[in-house]
Design a protein around this motif. Structure first.
Motif, mmCIF file in Angstrom:
data_model
loop_
_atom_site.group_PDB
_atom_site.id
_atom_site.type_symbol
_atom_site.label_atom_id
_atom_site.label_comp_id
_atom_site.label_asym_id
_atom_site.label_seq_id
_atom_site.Cartn_x
_atom_site.Cartn_y
_atom_site.Cartn_z
ATOM 1 N N GLU A 160 0.808 -1.215 0.000
ATOM 2 C CA GLU A 160 0.000 0.000 0.000
ATOM 3 C C GLU A 160 0.845 1.271 0.000
ATOM 4 N N THR A 161 2.140 1.127 -0.260
ATOM 5 C CA THR A 161 2.979 2.311 -0.397
ATOM 6 C C THR A 161 2.871 2.888 -1.807
ATOM 7 N N VAL A 162 2.127 2.205 -2.680
ATOM 8 C CA VAL A 162 1.893 2.693 -4.038
ATOM 9 C C VAL A 162 0.395 2.896 -4.216
ATOM 10 N N ASP A 163 0.031 3.684 -5.220
ATOM 11 C CA ASP A 163 -1.376 3.991 -5.473
ATOM 12 C C ASP A 163 -1.666 3.751 -6.961
ATOM 13 N N PRO A 164 -2.558 2.813 -7.294
ATOM 14 C CA PRO A 164 -3.342 1.987 -6.374
ATOM 15 C C PRO A 164 -2.488 0.896 -5.727
ATOM 16 N N PRO A 165 -3.006 0.228 -4.688
ATOM 17 C CA PRO A 165 -2.241 -0.823 -4.017
ATOM 18 C C PRO A 165 -1.847 -1.930 -4.998
ATOM 19 N N LEU A 166 -0.733 -2.592 -4.689
ATOM 20 C CA LEU A 166 -0.260 -3.710 -5.500
ATOM 21 C C LEU A 166 -0.535 -5.006 -4.762
ATOM 22 N N ARG A 167 -1.282 -5.883 -5.398
ATOM 23 C CA ARG A 167 -1.579 -7.200 -4.836
ATOM 24 C C ARG A 167 -0.696 -8.232 -5.537
ATOM 25 N N THR A 168 0.052 -8.995 -4.766
ATOM 26 C CA THR A 168 0.872 -10.074 -5.321
ATOM 27 C C THR A 168 0.264 -11.405 -4.898
ATOM 28 N N ILE A 169 -0.158 -12.183 -5.877
ATOM 29 C CA ILE A 169 -0.725 -13.502 -5.612
ATOM 30 C C ILE A 169 0.414 -14.506 -5.573
ATOM 31 N N GLU A 170 0.605 -15.140 -4.416
ATOM 32 C CA GLU A 170 1.749 -16.014 -4.216
ATOM 33 C C GLU A 170 1.394 -17.494 -4.271
ATOM 34 N N ALA A 171 0.144 -17.842 -3.996
ATOM 35 C CA ALA A 171 -0.285 -19.239 -4.067
ATOM 36 C C ALA A 171 -1.804 -19.283 -4.230
ATOM 37 N N VAL A 172 -2.290 -20.264 -4.981
ATOM 38 C CA VAL A 172 -3.724 -20.369 -5.243
ATOM 39 C C VAL A 172 -4.180 -21.824 -5.190
ATOM 40 N N ASP A 173 -5.485 -21.992 -4.980
ATOM 41 C CA ASP A 173 -6.172 -23.230 -5.318
ATOM 42 C C ASP A 173 -6.741 -23.016 -6.716
ATOM 43 N N LEU A 174 -6.436 -23.917 -7.631
ATOM 44 C CA LEU A 174 -6.853 -23.769 -9.022
ATOM 45 C C LEU A 174 -8.022 -24.708 -9.288
ATOM 46 N N PHE A 175 -9.150 -24.160 -9.764
ATOM 47 C CA PHE A 175 -10.340 -24.956 -10.006
ATOM 48 C C PHE A 175 -10.536 -25.294 -11.480
#
Length: 208
Positions: free
Chosen positions: A127-142
């Motif tokens: 959240e130090t950047v605008d807009p916030p940066l979301r990093t997806i590191e692991a998922v369940d894949l359907f």
């Protein structure tokens, strides 16, 4: 199922035919490629995000429709792999109405995108950047899908994820307040604040 998000892009899908077998190949996701999610945040997928998920029972669908299955990892007709680029997909197309139609549409170039349905199991936010940066590191894949229109929906799930992140990380610094209007980044939020401030100043002037 309410936690499933869908992402994709015009990353390309192509046909390969050999030994009477028809196979669609492409990428459902690309690593480290920032994507704007409806102006709410920027999102990137970290290498390794699918490592644990690709060994599960994943379906291949047409346009995310659970009733239109065209492949499955359990049966070997869908093959998934992580490489240096992203999530590579191979689907052996069935001799069904959906399969035949899909093959024709891809060959004609009418359908050229791939997408995937997932649930985030590990993520981080900056959240130090605008807009916030979301990093997806692991998922369940359907599922992975061949799509005409890449899906970037389910922003409400991501917004809830950001709220949960803020709640769990109260010490996370918010972006520094910018007092100089000329230095402020042009965002939806800043434009809204500027309009409200202008309206307020006009009202104050009109009452004097």
């Amino acid at each position: 199922m309410s936690k499933i998000e869908k992402r994709g892009g015009t990353l390309g899908v192509e046909t390969r035919a050999a030994d009477e077998k028809r196979t669609l190949v492409g990428y459902a996701a690309v690593f480290d490629s920032p994507t704007d999610i409806s102006g709410w945040w920027t999102e990137r997928i970290a290498p390794g995000a699918f490592a644990a998920a690709i060994g599960g029972d994943v379906r291949a669908l047409v346009d995310h429709d659970m009733g239109r299955v065209i492949g499955r990892t359990k049966s070997g007709t869908l093959r998934l792999a992580e490489d240096s680029k992203g999530l590579a997909v191979e689907i052996d197309i069935p001799n069904t109405t959906d399969g035949n139609d899909l093959w024709e549409l891809v060959e004609r170039g009418d359908l050229s995108g791939m997408s995937f349905g997932f649930s985030v199991t590990k993520q981080s936010w900056d959240e130090t950047v605008d807009p916030p940066l979301r990093t997806i590191e692991a998922v369940d894949l359907f599922e992975v899908s061949a799509v005409a229109w890449p899906a970037y929906d389910d922003t409400e799930i991501g917004k809830r994820a950001l709220a949960e992140w803020r709640s769990a990380n109260p010490a996370t610094p918010a972006p520094e307040e910018i007092t100089d209007p000329a230095a402020a980044p042009v965002t939806k939020a800043n434009l809204t604040r500027a309009r409200l401030k202008m309206d307020l100043e006009l009202k104050v002037r009109s009452t004097r």
